[in-house]
Design a protein around this motif. Structure first.
Motif, PDB file in Angstrom:
ATOM      1  N   VAL A  54      -3.866   4.251  -8.123  1.00  0.00           N
ATOM      2  CA  VAL A  54      -5.086   4.576  -6.885  1.00  0.00           C
ATOM      3  C   VAL A  54      -5.154   3.999  -6.301  1.00  0.00           C
ATOM      4  CG1 VAL A  54      -6.425   6.235  -6.614  1.00  0.00           C
ATOM      5  CG2 VAL A  54      -4.765   6.474  -7.823  1.00  0.00           C
ATOM      6  N   LYS A  55      -4.875   3.535  -5.483  1.00  0.00           N
ATOM      7  CA  LYS A  55      -5.408   2.012  -4.425  1.00  0.00           C
ATOM      8  C   LYS A  55      -6.692   2.703  -2.932  1.00  0.00           C
ATOM      9  CE  LYS A  55      -3.138  -0.931  -4.587  1.00  0.00           C
ATOM     10  NZ  LYS A  55      -3.144  -2.565  -5.373  1.00  0.00           N
ATOM     11  N   ARG A  56      -7.617   2.030  -2.218  1.00  0.00           N
ATOM     12  CA  ARG A  56      -8.210   2.626  -2.152  1.00  0.00           C
ATOM     13  C   ARG A  56      -7.828   2.062  -0.220  1.00  0.00           C
ATOM     14  NH1 ARG A  56     -11.332  -2.631  -3.411  1.00  0.00           N
ATOM     15  NH2 ARG A  56     -10.534  -4.165  -1.822  1.00  0.00           N
ATOM     16  N   MET A  57      -7.477   2.574   1.087  1.00  0.00           N
ATOM     17  CA  MET A  57      -7.325   2.936   2.139  1.00  0.00           C
ATOM     18  C   MET A  57      -7.776   1.897   2.987  1.00  0.00           C
ATOM     19  SD  MET A  57      -5.981   5.982   2.720  1.00  0.00           S
ATOM     20  CE  MET A  57      -6.129   6.563   4.474  1.00  0.00           C
ATOM     21  N   PRO A  58      -6.616   0.888   3.494  1.00  0.00           N
ATOM     22  CA  PRO A  58      -7.585   0.011   3.977  1.00  0.00           C
ATOM     23  C   PRO A  58      -9.132  -0.290   4.859  1.00  0.00           C
ATOM     24  CG  PRO A  58      -4.922   0.409   4.670  1.00  0.00           C
ATOM     25  CD  PRO A  58      -5.434   1.415   3.630  1.00  0.00           C
ATOM     26  N   GLY A 144      -3.998  -6.883  -0.255  1.00  0.00           N
ATOM     27  CA  GLY A 144      -2.825  -6.441  -1.581  1.00  0.00           C
ATOM     28  C   GLY A 144      -4.132  -6.655  -2.947  1.00  0.00           C
ATOM     29  N   GLU A 145      -5.189  -6.358  -2.719  1.00  0.00           N
ATOM     30  CA  GLU A 145      -6.120  -6.701  -3.563  1.00  0.00           C
ATOM     31  C   GLU A 145      -6.601  -8.443  -4.079  1.00  0.00           C
ATOM     32  OE1 GLU A 145      -6.944  -3.608  -5.177  1.00  0.00           O
ATOM     33  OE2 GLU A 145      -7.250  -2.150  -3.332  1.00  0.00           O
ATOM     34  N   VAL A 162       1.806 -10.491  -8.074  1.00  0.00           N
ATOM     35  CA  VAL A 162       1.537 -10.924  -6.831  1.00  0.00           C
ATOM     36  C   VAL A 162       2.305 -10.825  -5.963  1.00  0.00           C
ATOM     37  CG1 VAL A 162       1.351 -12.672  -5.424  1.00  0.00           C
ATOM     38  CG2 VAL A 162       0.038 -12.727  -7.719  1.00  0.00           C
ATOM     39  N   ARG A 163       4.078 -10.255  -6.028  1.00  0.00           N
ATOM     40  CA  ARG A 163       5.172  -9.266  -5.140  1.00  0.00           C
ATOM     41  C   ARG A 163       4.473  -7.874  -5.052  1.00  0.00           C
ATOM     42  NH1 ARG A 163       9.563  -6.902  -5.078  1.00  0.00           N
ATOM     43  NH2 ARG A 163      11.686  -7.512  -3.662  1.00  0.00           N
ATOM     44  N   ALA A 164       4.557  -7.812  -5.946  1.00  0.00           N
ATOM     45  CA  ALA A 164       3.788  -6.187  -5.770  1.00  0.00           C
ATOM     46  C   ALA A 164       3.424  -5.533  -5.193  1.00  0.00           C
ATOM     47  CB  ALA A 164       4.772  -5.309  -7.111  1.00  0.00           C
ATOM     48  N   SER A 165       2.540  -6.618  -4.594  1.00  0.00           N
ATOM     49  CA  SER A 165       0.996  -6.122  -4.095  1.00  0.00           C
ATOM     50  C   SER A 165       1.182  -6.628  -3.114  1.00  0.00           C
ATOM     51  CB  SER A 165       0.065  -7.443  -4.953  1.00  0.00           C
ATOM     52  OG  SER A 165      -0.629  -6.415  -6.935  1.00  0.00           O
ATOM     53  N   ALA A 169       1.238  -3.681  -0.203  1.00  0.00           N
ATOM     54  CA  ALA A 169       0.718  -3.917   1.526  1.00  0.00           C
ATOM     55  C   ALA A 169       1.150  -4.134   2.701  1.00  0.00           C
ATOM     56  CB  ALA A 169       0.039  -5.128   1.112  1.00  0.00           C
ATOM     57  N   ALA A 170       2.527  -4.556   2.704  1.00  0.00           N
ATOM     58  CA  ALA A 170       2.894  -4.298   3.620  1.00  0.00           C
ATOM     59  C   ALA A 170       3.565  -3.236   3.837  1.00  0.00           C
ATOM     60  CB  ALA A 170       4.240  -5.561   3.526  1.00  0.00           C
ATOM     61  N   SER A 171       4.169  -2.531   3.651  1.00  0.00           N
ATOM     62  CA  SER A 171       4.032  -0.915   3.125  1.00  0.00           C
ATOM     63  C   SER A 171       3.905  -0.983   4.075  1.00  0.00           C
ATOM     64  CB  SER A 171       4.997  -0.257   2.067  1.00  0.00           C
ATOM     65  OG  SER A 171       3.832  -0.368   1.464  1.00  0.00           O
ATOM     66  N   GLN A 172       2.267  -0.173   4.281  1.00  0.00           N
ATOM     67  CA  GLN A 172       0.670  -0.383   5.236  1.00  0.00           C
ATOM     68  C   GLN A 172       0.698  -0.242   6.576  1.00  0.00           C
ATOM     69  OE1 GLN A 172      -0.830   2.795   3.464  1.00  0.00           O
ATOM     70  NE2 GLN A 172       0.907   1.749   1.655  1.00  0.00           N
TER      71      GLN A 172
END
Length: 396
Positions: A54-58, A144-145, A162-165, A169-172
């Motif tokens: 669960v991650k915060r919205m931009p 990507g935090e 790092v890559r996954a983050s 991030a790019a998908s958003q």
């Protein structure tokens, strides 16, 4: 401990019950809500390294309680402030970002020829209206935090994370009507046992950068760790970790790159613990040669936190062993002679802290801008290290 509201039910972070519902909630595109405030704050579910998080919205970090781990320092304290609403526009419904870029994603001619690297930050035009190549890298890192750190993560952040983050991030983010992730290439961490699978996925990911027919060529974006530089017949080769081929860069561009990013290269070469990141637009010729069109560099420490001076690195080292979170501020398009909060400490017992490093030789204009920056966010407790006055002050 955070609690999330999903589908009318409340779950505690880290609980087995939450982990059990996240996969289905992810598939159904349900939006968790953080219950640190009333009404709760919307968030989203990301899939990172096979886990559901669960991650915060931009740009919603400021909406959380300061004691919540999702709280984020005000973006006005970094170079992100001037870009919000201009170069970066947030869709409130989806949480995705619409980005305006200050560089081209196409190239005329039969092959991508190396052009000048990103212009110096001091000469960026319309800095509030478009993202430079370096600013895009900073925004990916921030979203990507990867600017955040706590000692609890020690030894858990490698290139795979790092890559996954970055990919998440790019998908958003959306660029010119399409997800940024469609044109972003970030090399997978190499594993011998999955050599063929990695090669197949890499070939598929790079298909959009290959030359085909006449007319303007589409370029892709690469974010990768530089392993080394090596001389080529006409220019240089950029050797990249986790890739079996180099990126070629023309001789004139190589000289300009060394001049523009002299500080980053000097810092990187000073310690084997540091990593050098590149972001580049590139194309692949009919012969299969990957050639850089435009490029920017960023140096990070062993925890993948960016820094821009020896003093910043020392401060990051001092803070790295703390269990409470620190957040690195980034410059984006801002010039070096403009102050930013170098690091913020959002979870201090006395209140959130903004840490400023004033370089030796700072002008009166710099000091005036710094005073204005501190006054603009009175809820942040200022901590100031004036390098010309001596060693680092006592930490909060």
């Amino acid at each position: 401990m955070r609690r999330f509201l999903i589908g009318g039910r409340s779950f505690e972070e880290g609980s087995q019950e939450l982990q059990g519902v996240l996969p289905q909630a992810y598939e159904q595109k349900l939006r968790p809500q953080c219950q640190c405030k009333d009404p709760p704050v919307p968030m989203y579910i990301a899939q990172v390294d096979g886990q559901y998080l669960v991650k915060r919205m931009p740009l919603t970090g400021r909406d959380h309680e300061t004691g919540c781990s999702s709280f984020e320092p005000p973006y006005e304290l970094s170079g992100l402030g001037p870009l919000i609403g201009n170069a970066i526009q947030i869709d409130a419904a989806s949480g995705s970002s619409l980005l305006k870029l200050d560089f081209s994603l196409s190239k005329r001619g039969s092959r991508a020829s190396a052009a000048q690297p990103s212009p110096p930050a001091e000469s960026v035009r319309n800095e509030a209206k478009k993202l430079s190549l370096r600013a895009l890298l900073h925004y990916l890192w921030d979203t990507g935090e990867l600017t955040e750190w706590t000692a609890l993560w020690s030894g858990k952040r490698g290139w795979a994370r790092v890559r996954a983050s970055l990919v998440n991030a790019a998908s958003q983010m959306n660029v010119r009507g399409a997800p940024l992730s469609d044109i972003l290439f970030v090399p997978e961490a190499f594993h011998q046992e999955d050599k063929e699978g990695i090669a197949a996925r890499r070939a598929a990911a790079l298909a959009g950068a290959k030359a085909s027919g006449s007319g303007p060529r589409k370029l892709m974006l690469a974010v990768a760790e530089v392993k080394d530089f090596d001389a080529a017949r006409d220019g240089q080769k950029i050797l990249v970790r986790h890739l079996p081929f180099p990126f070629m860069i023309e001789g004139g561009t190589w000289r300009r790159l060394n001049a523009r990013f002299e500080t980053e290269l000097e810092l990187w070469r000073s310690s084997k613990e540091f990593h050098l990141l590149m972001i580049a637009t590139f194309g692949i010729s009919g012969a299969g040669i990957a050639t850089v069109d435009e490029i920017a560099l960023m140096v990070v420490n062993e925890n993948w936190i960016p820094f821009e001076s020896v003093e910043e690195h020392r401060l990051l080292e001092k803070l790295s062993g703390r269990r409470r979170k620190s957040v690195k501020g980034l410059r984006f398009n801002l010039a070096a002679d403009q102050p930013i909060a170098s690091i913020t400490l959002p979870q201090e017992r006395s209140g959130p802290v903004a840490m400023y490093i004033v370089p030796a030789g700072a002008s009166n204009d710099y000091e005036t801008a710094l005073a204005d920056l501190k006054e603009s966010r009175p809820e942040m407790i200022p901590w100031v290290w004036r390098v010309a006055e001596g060693d680092m002050p006592r930490l909060p």
